[in-house]
Design a protein around this motif. Structure first.
Motif, PDB file in Angstrom:
ATOM      1  N   ALA A 176       0.826  -1.205   0.000  1.00  0.00           N
ATOM      2  CA  ALA A 176       0.000   0.000   0.000  1.00  0.00           C
ATOM      3  C   ALA A 176       0.862   1.258   0.000  1.00  0.00           C
ATOM      4  N   GLU A 177       1.911   1.271   0.806  1.00  0.00           N
ATOM      5  CA  GLU A 177       2.766   2.461   0.878  1.00  0.00           C
ATOM      6  C   GLU A 177       3.586   2.631  -0.390  1.00  0.00           C
ATOM      7  N   SER A 178       3.964   1.535  -1.034  1.00  0.00           N
ATOM      8  CA  SER A 178       4.710   1.640  -2.286  1.00  0.00           C
ATOM      9  C   SER A 178       3.814   2.154  -3.405  1.00  0.00           C
ATOM     10  N   LEU A 179       2.572   1.687  -3.429  1.00  0.00           N
ATOM     11  CA  LEU A 179       1.629   2.152  -4.439  1.00  0.00           C
ATOM     12  C   LEU A 179       1.252   3.618  -4.245  1.00  0.00           C
ATOM     13  N   ALA A 180       1.433   4.116  -3.016  1.00  0.00           N
ATOM     14  CA  ALA A 180       1.108   5.515  -2.729  1.00  0.00           C
ATOM     15  C   ALA A 180       2.254   6.458  -3.068  1.00  0.00           C
ATOM     16  N   SER A 181       3.394   5.914  -3.518  1.00  0.00           N
ATOM     17  CA  SER A 181       4.551   6.744  -3.868  1.00  0.00           C
ATOM     18  C   SER A 181       4.412   7.229  -5.305  1.00  0.00           C
ATOM     19  N   PRO A 182       4.201   8.530  -5.528  1.00  0.00           N
ATOM     20  CA  PRO A 182       4.022   9.000  -6.909  1.00  0.00           C
ATOM     21  C   PRO A 182       5.273   8.809  -7.761  1.00  0.00           C
ATOM     22  N   GLY A 183       6.444   8.922  -7.157  1.00  0.00           N
ATOM     23  CA  GLY A 183       7.671   8.708  -7.916  1.00  0.00           C
ATOM     24  C   GLY A 183       7.796   7.284  -8.400  1.00  0.00           C
ATOM     25  N   SER A 184       7.438   6.324  -7.536  1.00  0.00           N
ATOM     26  CA  SER A 184       7.489   4.915  -7.939  1.00  0.00           C
ATOM     27  C   SER A 184       6.497   4.632  -9.059  1.00  0.00           C
ATOM     28  N   LEU A 185       5.323   5.231  -8.983  1.00  0.00           N
ATOM     29  CA  LEU A 185       4.329   5.045 -10.037  1.00  0.00           C
ATOM     30  C   LEU A 185       4.812   5.643 -11.359  1.00  0.00           C
ATOM     31  N   ALA A 186       5.485   6.789 -11.282  1.00  0.00           N
ATOM     32  CA  ALA A 186       6.027   7.405 -12.503  1.00  0.00           C
ATOM     33  C   ALA A 186       7.096   6.514 -13.127  1.00  0.00           C
ATOM     34  N   LEU A 187       7.922   5.879 -12.299  1.00  0.00           N
ATOM     35  CA  LEU A 187       8.906   4.928 -12.818  1.00  0.00           C
ATOM     36  C   LEU A 187       8.207   3.773 -13.538  1.00  0.00           C
ATOM     37  N   CYS A 188       7.115   3.276 -12.936  1.00  0.00           N
ATOM     38  CA  CYS A 188       6.370   2.178 -13.550  1.00  0.00           C
ATOM     39  C   CYS A 188       5.793   2.591 -14.901  1.00  0.00           C
ATOM     40  N   VAL A 189       5.225   3.796 -14.971  1.00  0.00           N
ATOM     41  CA  VAL A 189       4.640   4.262 -16.230  1.00  0.00           C
ATOM     42  C   VAL A 189       5.716   4.382 -17.308  1.00  0.00           C
ATOM     43  N   GLY A 190       6.866   4.953 -16.931  1.00  0.00           N
ATOM     44  CA  GLY A 190       7.957   5.068 -17.892  1.00  0.00           C
ATOM     45  C   GLY A 190       8.432   3.715 -18.386  1.00  0.00           C
ATOM     46  N   PHE A 191       8.471   2.730 -17.495  1.00  0.00           N
ATOM     47  CA  PHE A 191       8.939   1.404 -17.885  1.00  0.00           C
ATOM     48  C   PHE A 191       7.897   0.683 -18.738  1.00  0.00           C
ATOM     49  N   ILE A 192       6.626   0.902 -18.440  1.00  0.00           N
ATOM     50  CA  ILE A 192       5.560   0.327 -19.263  1.00  0.00           C
ATOM     51  C   ILE A 192       5.709   0.796 -20.706  1.00  0.00           C
ATOM     52  N   CYS A 193       5.930   2.096 -20.887  1.00  0.00           N
ATOM     53  CA  CYS A 193       6.062   2.639 -22.241  1.00  0.00           C
ATOM     54  C   CYS A 193       7.271   2.053 -22.954  1.00  0.00           C
ATOM     55  N   TYR A 194       8.382   1.943 -22.249  1.00  0.00           N
ATOM     56  CA  TYR A 194       9.597   1.377 -22.853  1.00  0.00           C
ATOM     57  C   TYR A 194       9.396  -0.081 -23.241  1.00  0.00           C
ATOM     58  N   VAL A 195       8.965  -0.897 -22.288  1.00  0.00           N
ATOM     59  CA  VAL A 195       8.831  -2.334 -22.529  1.00  0.00           C
ATOM     60  C   VAL A 195       7.770  -2.594 -23.594  1.00  0.00           C
ATOM     61  N   GLY A 196       6.674  -1.851 -23.550  1.00  0.00           N
ATOM     62  CA  GLY A 196       5.619  -2.052 -24.533  1.00  0.00           C
ATOM     63  C   GLY A 196       6.090  -1.799 -25.948  1.00  0.00           C
ATOM     64  N   GLN A 197       6.818  -0.698 -26.147  1.00  0.00           N
ATOM     65  CA  GLN A 197       7.333  -0.393 -27.481  1.00  0.00           C
ATOM     66  C   GLN A 197       8.378  -1.416 -27.914  1.00  0.00           C
ATOM     67  N   TRP A 198       9.305  -1.720 -27.019  1.00  0.00           N
ATOM     68  CA  TRP A 198      10.421  -2.599 -27.373  1.00  0.00           C
ATOM     69  C   TRP A 198       9.933  -4.008 -27.707  1.00  0.00           C
ATOM     70  N   THR A 199       9.033  -4.539 -26.877  1.00  0.00           N
ATOM     71  CA  THR A 199       8.513  -5.883 -27.114  1.00  0.00           C
ATOM     72  C   THR A 199       7.689  -5.935 -28.393  1.00  0.00           C
ATOM     73  N   SER A 200       6.902  -4.894 -28.647  1.00  0.00           N
ATOM     74  CA  SER A 200       6.077  -4.865 -29.850  1.00  0.00           C
ATOM     75  C   SER A 200       6.939  -4.889 -31.104  1.00  0.00           C
ATOM     76  N   LEU A 201       8.003  -4.105 -31.098  1.00  0.00           N
ATOM     77  CA  LEU A 201       8.868  -4.077 -32.275  1.00  0.00           C
ATOM     78  C   LEU A 201       9.608  -5.393 -32.452  1.00  0.00           C
ATOM     79  N   MET A 202      10.015  -6.004 -31.347  1.00  0.00           N
ATOM     80  CA  MET A 202      10.708  -7.285 -31.441  1.00  0.00           C
ATOM     81  C   MET A 202       9.802  -8.346 -32.051  1.00  0.00           C
ATOM     82  N   THR A 203       8.529  -8.346 -31.679  1.00  0.00           N
ATOM     83  CA  THR A 203       7.610  -9.347 -32.221  1.00  0.00           C
ATOM     84  C   THR A 203       7.220  -9.026 -33.664  1.00  0.00           C
TER      85      THR A 203
END
Length: 253
Positions: free
Chosen positions: A59-86
């Motif tokens: 709960a406390e980790s999910l409440a960290s806005p910085g951690s959530l921003a890191l997750c969003v940035g990584f989602i965008c990276y992994v999503g693009q990279w995996t899509s292009l690889m496939t």
């Protein structure tokens, strides 16, 4: 991770010819099990001396806005990279008439060139480049090179060069994201949970975003239409990077 992916891609044709895809799956599963055994036997458990419960950590980790921003940035990276690889094997074989072996080599090169990109990210951070700028520059580079490899007006050699630049320059993002988990975690006890959030975000992106991009391509008349999704992800990734920088300034980092 890209090192393992490259080795698997290069070894797959040999294993597939002798044992089939089931044999390849068994080999990889056995290797994963061996790694689990070695981890349990050789790596001592963390001694953090914490009595914080798992639900509170989450709960406390999910409440960290910085951690959530890191997750969003990584989602965008992994999503693009995996899509292009496939998408690469389809481009090489179906659209350009090359052999499956050529497709495997191009895809392996795409994965392999991500390795020095990961190292470059660490070097940039060590040299003092702000984390948010590393993330933002990587996201911008992925968006810019996407314009190239989805452009049918460019020759194939230049499109492949854009593909390789996409993987190389985007590869700086993981180093920035994972180094940031220790900064945005509330305490040392929260670091593992924050890392877990980032990895789960990665797994979700690997599953959902390639499907989304393929759906857009099928509905809008070809892979070129996927550029809109890739560009949107690049812009969101830049926004996440800016947010990370803002949250770290608040933390005095």
């Amino acid at each position: 991770m890209p090192t393992g992916g490259t080795l698997a891609l290069l070894a797959a044709p040999v294993v597939l010819s002798g044992f089939g895809w089931r044999g390849l799956w068994v080999v990889l599963a056995a290797y994963a099990a061996l790694c689990a055994v070695l981890l349990a036997r050789k790596v001592p458990p963390a001694q953090l001396g914490s009595g914080i419960g798992s639900l509170r950590l989450l709960a406390e980790s999910l409440a960290s806005p910085g951690s959530l921003a890191l997750c969003v940035g990584f989602i965008c990276y992994v999503g693009q990279w995996t899509s292009l690889m496939t998408w690469l094997p389809t481009f090489v074989v179906d659209e350009r008439g090359a052999s499956p072996s050529a497709a495997a080599l191009v895809t392996a090169a795409f994965v392999a060139i991500n390795i020095p990109g990961n190292q470059l990210g660490g070097l940039l951070l060590r040299a003092g480049m702000p984390r948010w700028l590393v993330m933002g520059a990587g996201a911008f580079a992925m968006g810019a090179t996407a314009l190239g490899f989805f452009s049918t007006a460019l020759p194939d050699a230049l499109r492949v060069a854009c593909v390789m630049a996409f993987s190389l320059l985007g590869g700086v993002i993981p180093a920035a994201v994972f180094s940031g988990t220790t900064v945005h975690a509330k305490s040392p006890q929260h670091i593992g949970t924050t890392n877990g959030m980032v990895m789960q975000a990665s797994h979700g992106a690997q599953f959902a975003i390639p499907i989304l991009i393929a759906w857009v391509a099928s509905r809008a008349g070809g892979w070129g239409a996927s550029l809109q999704v890739m560009a949107a992800l690049a812009l969101i990734g830049i926004g996440a990077a800016v947010a990370v920088g803002r949250f770290e300034r608040r933390l005095g980092k």
